[in-house]
Motif scaffolding. Sequence first.
Motif, PDB file in Angstrom:
ATOM      1  N   THR A  22       0.929  -1.251   0.101  1.00  0.00           N
ATOM      2  CA  THR A  22       0.017   0.066  -0.032  1.00  0.00           C
ATOM      3  C   THR A  22       0.846   1.399   0.069  1.00  0.00           C
ATOM      4  O   THR A  22       0.479   2.409  -0.268  1.00  0.00           O
ATOM      5  CB  THR A  22      -0.985  -0.009   1.230  1.00  0.00           C
ATOM      6  N   GLY A  53      -8.320   5.361   3.496  1.00  0.00           N
ATOM      7  CA  GLY A  53      -8.973   4.931   2.396  1.00  0.00           C
ATOM      8  C   GLY A  53      -9.502   5.782   1.478  1.00  0.00           C
ATOM      9  O   GLY A  53     -10.017   5.552   0.293  1.00  0.00           O
ATOM     10  N   ASP A  92       2.160   0.860  11.364  1.00  0.00           N
ATOM     11  CA  ASP A  92       1.287  -0.213  10.820  1.00  0.00           C
ATOM     12  C   ASP A  92       1.904  -0.967   9.724  1.00  0.00           C
ATOM     13  O   ASP A  92       1.062  -1.980   9.179  1.00  0.00           O
ATOM     14  CB  ASP A  92       0.013   0.168  10.713  1.00  0.00           C
ATOM     15  N   GLY A 130       1.838  -0.161   6.798  1.00  0.00           N
ATOM     16  CA  GLY A 130       1.244   0.314   5.557  1.00  0.00           C
ATOM     17  C   GLY A 130       1.414   1.729   5.332  1.00  0.00           C
ATOM     18  O   GLY A 130       1.971   2.395   6.110  1.00  0.00           O
TER      19      GLY A 130
HETATM   20  C1  GLC Z   1      -5.972   0.677   6.424  1.00  0.00           C
HETATM   21  C2  GLC Z   1      -6.604   1.764   5.618  1.00  0.00           C
HETATM   22  C3  GLC Z   1      -5.905   1.462   4.162  1.00  0.00           C
HETATM   23  C4  GLC Z   1      -4.515   1.337   4.339  1.00  0.00           C
HETATM   24  C5  GLC Z   1      -4.015   0.205   5.241  1.00  0.00           C
HETATM   25  C6  GLC Z   1      -2.611   0.416   5.489  1.00  0.00           C
HETATM   26  O1  GLC Z   1      -6.714   0.337   7.470  1.00  0.00           O
HETATM   27  O2  GLC Z   1      -7.966   1.052   5.275  1.00  0.00           O
HETATM   28  O3  GLC Z   1      -6.177   2.477   3.136  1.00  0.00           O
HETATM   29  O4  GLC Z   1      -3.934   1.289   3.029  1.00  0.00           O
HETATM   30  O5  GLC Z   1      -4.620   0.511   6.654  1.00  0.00           O
HETATM   31  O6  GLC Z   1      -1.792   1.232   6.199  1.00  0.00           O
END
Ligand code: GLC
Length: 320
Positions: free
Chosen positions: A83, A135, A160, A162
Motif C-alpha cells: 500500500t 482509504g 502499521d 502500511g
Molecule cells: C488501513 C486503510 C488502508 C491502508 C491500510 C494500510 O486500514 O484502510 O487504506 O492502506 O490501513 O496502512
Amino acid sequence: MADQAFVTLATNDNYAKGAMVLGRSLRNHKTSKKLVALIGPHVSEQSRAVLHMIYDEVRLVDVLDSGDMAHLAMMKRPDLGVTFTKLHCWTLTHYSKCVFMDADTLVVSNIDELFDREELSAAPDPGWPDCFNSGVFVFHPSNETYGKLLQHCTEHGSFDGGDQGALNSFFSDWATADIRKRLPFIYNMSSIAIYTYLPAFKQYGANAKVVHFLGNTKPWSYTYDPKQRVVRGDIQEASTHPGFLLEWWTLYSSCVVPMLQKEYGEQPFHSGCEELPQCEQAQPLISSEERKQRWEQGQADYMGVDSFDNIEKKLAAFLK
Ligand code: GLC
Ligand code: UDP
Ligand code: MN
C-alpha cells in the motif's frame, strides 16, 4: 474541473475489479472530475483495457513495499506492505487537487464537494479515531511532498507497516490543527462500524456517501448469483452490510463483468458470478447480527449455518 481528479490504486487483478466498480460508481453519480487509476505491473492486459474504458488516465507505477513484516503481522495483514505504492499519487502534479480512494470503496452518492477541502482531509479511522483512515483523503499533488514522504518513510518507517501509519505520522496534526480536515464518517463509512456501533449506523447509515469494505474479506472474496440477486460466502467472515455488498455486486455483474468477458474472449476468466443448480445453493449471506436475532427468536438454521456439524467445528476451533 479538468485539473481535479479522483485517484485509486490496484496492484493486481482483484483490486483492479474493485477499481472498476469504484470508477463506475463515481461516473454513475455524475462526477465532474477526472478519474485516475494507478496500476502495478502485475495487472493483466485485459484488466488494463477495461480500466482504460472507465478511467481517464491509467498510469503504471513501481510497486513500493514497506517490507515491514513485523508491523504488518501485528495488523494481521502481511499483504499491505504494497500500500506504500499509494504514495505515488503525490506525483500526479498535472492536477492541482485530488481525492484518493481505496479500490475497496464504493460511492453511493456524488462526493465532488470533497474538492472544497484542503490537504490532508480524511475521516477518522474506526479502530483509532485520533488517526485518520487512509482509504479516502484529499491531497495536493506535489513532487516536493512526495520526496518528503519517501524520506519520512525511510527514516521512520510506518507503525502499521502500511501507508496509513506513515501518513498519520507525517500529517501528525490532522486530529488537532483544523476541524475542516476531519471529514465526516459518511465519506468513508467502513462496514466495521455496523458491528461496533449498530445504533449509530441505524441513525446515520442512510446518509453514507462512501462505503469502505475495509478488512480481510473484500466484495470480490464472495460469489454472486445474478439470477437470484444473492451474494454467497462464509457468513462467519462477513464483516459487511449485506445491502452495500449487494450494491457492489450488482454494479460489478451488470457493468464490469460484460466488459471483462469481452476482453478475455475465449480465455478463462473467473468473474465470481455463479449460477448453481437449485439443489446446490448455498445459504444467502446474512449479517451475524441478523443471524443472532433469528437464533434468539428460535429460528436457528439447523440445516445450514447452524447445523450440528458447523457448531461442532466451531467448538473444536475454540478448544484448540
Ligand atoms: C488501513 C486503510 C488502508 C491502508 C491500510 C494500510 O486500514 O484502510 O487504506 O492502506 O490501513 O496502512
Ligand atoms: N492495494 C493494492 N494491492 C494490494 C493491497 C492493497 O492495490 O495487494 C491497494 C488498494 O487500492 C487497496 C488499498 O491499497 O484498496 C489499501 O488496501 P486494503 O483496502 O486492502 O486495506 P484495508 O482498507 O482493508 O485496510
Ligand atoms: Mn481499503
